[in-house]
Design a protein around this motif. Structure first.
Motif, short mmCIF file in Angstrom:
data_model
loop_
_atom_site.label_atom_id
_atom_site.label_comp_id
_atom_site.label_asym_id
_atom_site.label_seq_id
_atom_site.Cartn_x
_atom_site.Cartn_y
_atom_site.Cartn_z
N LEU A 224 -5.92 5.10 -7.76
CA LEU A 224 -5.29 3.81 -8.00
C LEU A 224 -6.18 3.01 -8.94
O LEU A 224 -7.40 3.07 -8.85
N ASN B 103 2.21 1.79 -3.53
CA ASN B 103 1.15 2.26 -4.42
C ASN B 103 0.84 3.74 -4.19
O ASN B 103 0.74 4.51 -5.14
N LYS B 104 0.70 4.14 -2.95
CA LYS B 104 0.35 5.53 -2.65
C LYS B 104 1.51 6.48 -2.90
O LYS B 104 1.30 7.63 -3.27
N GLU C 274 -0.43 -2.00 -7.81
CA GLU C 274 -1.61 -1.34 -8.38
C GLU C 274 -1.19 0.00 -8.98
O GLU C 274 -0.62 0.84 -8.30
N SER D 126 -6.34 -0.87 -10.86
CA SER D 126 -5.73 -2.19 -10.98
C SER D 126 -5.57 -2.65 -12.43
O SER D 126 -4.91 -3.65 -12.69
N ALA E 111 -1.47 3.75 -11.09
CA ALA E 111 -2.20 4.99 -10.84
C ALA E 111 -2.58 5.61 -12.17
O ALA E 111 -1.84 5.51 -13.15
N LEU F 50 1.33 7.06 -6.55
CA LEU F 50 0.18 7.91 -6.81
C LEU F 50 0.52 9.37 -6.53
O LEU F 50 0.19 10.26 -7.33
N ASN G 230 0.82 -1.21 0.00
CA ASN G 230 0.00 0.00 0.00
C ASN G 230 0.86 1.26 0.00
O ASN G 230 0.53 2.25 -0.67
#
Length: 122
Positions: free
Chosen positions: A111, A39-40, A97, A113, A99, A43, A36
């Motif tokens: 986000l 991913n962030k 995942e 997938s 962005a 992003l 996570n």
């Protein structure tokens, strides 16, 4: 009198089983947390690049190429001439995942997938 010293085998095995269960739970949570976070982080990086692109397009300046650190790749918007194309990115491992940022009245990023791990051809 015979006094017992130490722990029995059953007590030691019980403690090891409990520690093992706690380790599995902790490892699972850690892997989810790192995924996570990756991913962030990507992003946030693509959101910043999208904002740079919006400012450059609004002021009719040249758009710079993206620099990546949290993302494995970001769509190069230096050839964009309008707000019609979205900017996509994919995070470095352990991220899983991608962005996607679109241009509306402001840049909207989320986000997604369905973003592939490898950069699609232009």
């Amino acid at each position: 009198m015979n006094k017992q010293k130490g722990f029995s085998l059953i007590e030691l095995m019980t403690v090891l089983a409990i520690v093992g269960i706690l380790a599995v739970i902790a490892l699972t949570n850690y892997l989810n947390y790192t995924s996570n976070a990756a991913n962030k982080s990507c992003l946030a990086e693509v959101k910043g690049y999208t904002n740079v692109v919006m400012v450059a397009l609004g002021e009719a300046e040249s758009i710079p190429s993206p620099t990546t650190s949290a993302c494995d790749w970001i769509t190069d918007a230096s050839v964009f001439t309008s707000y019609s194309q979205p900017i996509a990115a994919y995070p470095v491992s352990p991220g899983d995942e991608g962005a996607l940022c679109s241009f509306n009245f402001s840049s909207v990023c989320s986000l997604n997938s369905s973003i592939p791990e490898t950069m699609p051809p232009p």
